[in-house]
Design a protein around this motif. Structure first.
Motif, PDB file in Angstrom:
ATOM      1  N   UNK B 239       0.866  -1.176   0.000  1.00 49.87           N
ATOM      2  CA  UNK B 239       0.000   0.000   0.000  1.00 49.87           C
ATOM      3  C   UNK B 239       0.905   1.229   0.000  1.00 49.87           C
ATOM      4  N   UNK B 240       0.849   2.032  -1.065  1.00 44.74           N
ATOM      5  CA  UNK B 240       1.779   3.169  -1.155  1.00 44.74           C
ATOM      6  C   UNK B 240       1.650   4.106   0.052  1.00 44.74           C
ATOM      7  N   UNK B 241       2.789   4.625   0.507  1.00 44.71           N
ATOM      8  CA  UNK B 241       2.782   5.560   1.633  1.00 44.71           C
ATOM      9  C   UNK B 241       2.028   6.833   1.310  1.00 44.71           C
ATOM     10  N   UNK B 242       2.204   7.294   0.070  1.00 44.15           N
ATOM     11  CA  UNK B 242       1.484   8.500  -0.345  1.00 44.15           C
ATOM     12  C   UNK B 242       0.614   8.127  -1.535  1.00 44.15           C
TER      13      UNK B 242
END
Lengths: 212, 600
Positions: B239-242
């Motif tokens: 899950x991408x941080x941003x």
């Protein structure tokens, strides 16, 4: 509804406010915490966060209200099983109504490391404390500093938070310019509502949660 | 005074790009074979890419393999790394890229080539393969652009052509068996499907400067994954941080495309068409959504409307995941149905007629008719859409001003459809987006010339005049960028010099038009004595093409036949209407095999 206190550290301090909201959303989905949705053209989860904290600032005292029927103990367990690194629920409470934390929280306590040693008294005894805000404007922020003292190897400060806040990184940048320092680390340790009480004091703990 | 990483992170834009620790990140460990996927674009773009996720999964299939990832640092962070002498590191284990056994670059776009050099440079790894000894990782590259590997041949040790599902695991296993880089490269070229090692191939040039041939003269055949349904596919996404460009779970419903639009490289490269098992996809979707928390699921392929089991897959997915929005990003106009949506938010719907008149659409084998376009937009309006995006190409072979005026006719027809609707709450918005046609390798148009700057400017001027209408906007891309893309799509080994010269002049993130340094690029060409027009010109059908060393199993004879049909305004149509004999039928093509069985 649930009010919960959570951390933003261990890398999560670099995640912006909006991205944090996205991560909370996903955490609820993954954790199987059913959150009520808004009724509108673009339905979204009913999540109410406290005021944004600057990117790069660690915290162990972020607050959020979320509209769910999950009981507090279960909420905390499910949340922590599904939340990203550094975003961990410290405490969860039932509240019958949304206490508006974004406006209720007016002060926050920070621990600051990395500044050179200087006389902390000077900050409070001066009439003015000029800072340069993120827009590059110089202004007097003296009335937004409630306490400042030396603690261990660092300093402890209580600053205005919420709508008329003084950003701790802005405050510390001014100190660093004046007194020098190295690599700065700032941790938000506590939030306060009116009367210097913790946000938890707004929750009517006498109210039992009605089983849905 | 040098700063440490934490201090630097506090000073750059979106620091969460550089910290790793994404949800679902596997625990780092010291592998027997450490592989780092390097994506030569920014975090938000790379994290949305499906190919690198599949490759990571494939390499993890080798025993003892550790797979990490790295993206191109945005210039602000790149500068800070350099200033402070911090070497580019992998996001998972935070170790310098230099310490890995192999770095795998994903080449998705020609204009990301300078970013490969940028990343190597930030990692303190010499750019040229000849300058790298045993102490440096092996530099590998894959992805659609490597179908013509030559422009990057001076920098890359080993190219992997075609599907990565099986050969990437094989490469990892082979690396563990070999004692030296030379041994590994030699054996990989001999033993692993789809491997091209440029140091083992010499290009022979004629007196006229054109390519005469290759030595040894042996084509490199692309790797084909025959059974996609049983092949590796990630069951969990980081899950991408941003927020990434696409913040959603992705299912690849099929690979390849039945259509064969003559300009479309992917349509030829990814042949044959292979459809995935729908039940397995439902399981994968469930796993992806439950482990990530995404609220959107995208059904990807080159033409998702052509997936044969779509009508069963969509209800099955809706039942399994009732709270998830479904997105079908590459739905063709003629397959658009009211109950499918491209995006969860009904703002605007994108259609790509590609050409303004039926004649020109026949030329490019895009068999979409005007009736289908109007039917598609009518359905879209009924669904509540009030915005339409239209994509067209400019400078297609045989294109005339009448074809451009056809774009205006389409816009008018769409407006008529909208005007005929009752209760129009909002005005209709139509945005027309045109891009310059780029002749790409392995397409029937690979020999075509690219329109000159003057021609393209005149075409845009005409369109601006024609489309000066209320509610209609026109956008176009920078000609220089398209020209460079054509040069490096069709370039030979000599063009690598230009990439290096441009990088040394500070060109990075060239695909970002706000960063693209036009002057520096042209200066790099001059400095290297290379004229871009040598690569954008029309090529003779008997000329040796730089990518002739690669075999994607589409016969040159078939491409030439398609080119003639284009000039005769004749469509070939979809593989669904019968095998067109592109060449894959002799190698592996389930579609053609099925057709044969039916006939008998």
């Amino acid at each position: 509804m649930i009010v919960f206190k959570y951390t933003k550290n261990d890398g999560a301090e670099f995640i912006s406010h909006l991205d944090t909201l996205r991560h909370l959303n996903k955490t609820f989905t993954r954790g199987g915490i059913k959150v009520k949705m808004s009724q509108g053209f673009h339905p979204h989860m009913l999540i109410f966060m406290s005021s944004p904290i600057g990117v790069g600032l660690k915290s162990t005292a972020e607050y959020c209200t979320v509209d769910t029927d999950t009981p507090p103990a279960e909420f905390k367990e499910k949340f922590n099983a599904a939340s990203p690194k550094g975003i961990k629920c410290v405490a969860a409470y039932y509240t019958p109504k949304n206490i508006n934390l974004a406006s209720a929280i007016i002060k926050a306590k920070y621990y600051i490391e990395g500044l050179n040693v200087f006389d902390a008294e000077e900050v409070l005894s001066a009439k003015e404390f000029i800072v340069t805000n993120k827009r590059g404007e110089s202004l007097n922020a003296r009335d937004k500093i409630f306490s400042f003292s030396r603690r261990g190897d660092g300093y402890e400060a209580v600053l205005a938070a919420g709508n008329a806040s003084l950003r701790p990184d802005v405050f510390v940048a001014a100190l660093k310019e004046r007194y020098g320092g190295g690599h700065i680390r700032i941790i938000k340790e506590e939030s306060f509502v009116a009367g210097d009480r913790p946000p938890e004091s707004l929750i009517d703990l006498s109210q039992e949660q009605k089983t849905p | 005074m040098k700063q440490n990483l934490d201090e630097i992170l506090a000073q750059v834009e979106k620091p969460a790009r550089y910290i790793g620790g994404e949800y679902n990140e596997p625990e780092p460990f010291d592998g027997k074979f450490d592989y780092c996927i390097c994506f030569p674009d920014v975090y938000e773009v790379g994290m949305s890419n499906l190919g690198i996720k599949i490759v990571a999964e494939a390499v993890r299939g080798a025993e003892g393999a550790y797979v990490d990832r790295c993206f191109a640092p945005w210039p602000d962070f790149g500068e800070k790394l350099k200033e402070n002498g911090i070497e580019l590191y992998a996001l998972g284990n935070k170790k310098p890229l230099k310490t890995f056994d192999m770095l795998g670059f994903s080449l998705q776009y020609e204009m990301s080539y300078t970013n490969v050099l940028y990343m190597l440079d930030l990692a303190n790894i010499p750019l040229k393969r000849e300058e790298r000894g045993e102490e440096y990782p092996i530099i590998q590259a894959g992805g659609p652009c490597v179908c013509n590997p030559e422009p990057m041949a001076d920098f890359i040790d080993i190219f992997t052509i075609g599907d990565g599902e099986e050969n990437m695991r094989r490469l990892a296993e082979l690396k563990l068996e070999c004692n030296s880089k030379a041994e590994f490269l030699r054996r990989a070229a001999e033993e692993v499907e789809g491997v091209y090692v440029p140091s083992l191939v010499t290009v022979i040039y004629g007196d006229d400067g054109k390519i005469k041939g290759f030595s040894p003269d042996k084509k490199i055949k692309k790797a084909i994954c025959r059974n996609l349904s049983d092949a590796v596919y990630p069951q969990k996404f980081l899950v991408p941080n941003i927020e990434a460009v696409f913040d959603r779970a992705i299912l690849e419903v099929m690979r390849g495309c039945y259509r064969g639009c003559r300009f479309c490289q992917a349509g030829f490269l990814y042949r044959p068409v292979r459809e995935r098992d729908k039940d397995k996809m439902v399981e994968t979707a469930r796993s992806l959504v439950c482990t990530s928390g995404f609220d959107e699921l995208s059904l990807n392929s080159l033409s998702t409307g052509d997936y044969r089991y779509l009508r069963e897959l969509i209800p099955a997915l809706k039942e399994a995941l009732p709270d998830v929005h479904m997105a079908l990003p590459s739905l063709r106009l003629d397959s658009f149905e009211g109950d499918f949506v491209q995006e969860s938010r009904k703002s605007s719907l994108t259609f790509a007629p590609e050409a303004g008149t039926q004649r020109l659409r026949d030329v490019i084998n895009k068999d979409v008719t005007e009736e289908e376009i109007t039917r598609g937009v009518r359905l879209a309006f009924e669904q509540g859409y009030t915005g339409i995006k239209l994509y067209f190409m400019l400078g297609l072979p045989t294109e005339t001003d009448d074809d451009l005026r056809g774009i205006r006719d389409i816009v008018f027809k769409i407006r008529d459809v909208y005007s005929a609707r009752p209760n129009r709450l909002r005005g209709l918005r139509i945005s027309v987006s045109v891009s310059t046609f780029i002749p790409k390798p392995f397409t029937p148009f690979q020999w075509e010339r690219q329109s000159s700057r003057g021609e393209v400017e005149a075409k845009i001027a005409l369109l601006r005049k024609e489309l000066l209408l209320k509610g209609v906007s026109l956008s176009w891309n920078d000609y220089s960028l398209s020209e460079m893309e054509a040069v490096f799509a069709r370039g030979d080994r000599r063009t690598g010099k230009v990439i290096e010269a441009a990088y040394k002049k500070g060109c990075i993130f060239d695909g970002w038009s706000n960063i693209f340094k036009t002057e520096e690029w042209y200066a790099a060409f001059r400095e290297c004595g290379i004229d871009p027009s040598d690569y954008t010109r029309e090529w003779g059908e008997d000329e040796v093409l730089p990518w002739d060393i690669i075999d994607v199993f589409v016969d040159k004879k078939f491409l030439l036949k398609e080119r003639r049909l284009a000039y005769e305004n004749k469509v070939t149509g979809s593989c669904k209407s019968g095998c067109k004999g592109c060449g894959l039928q002799n190698v592996y093509c389930p579609v053609s095999r099925e057709a044969k069985v039916k006939k008998q």
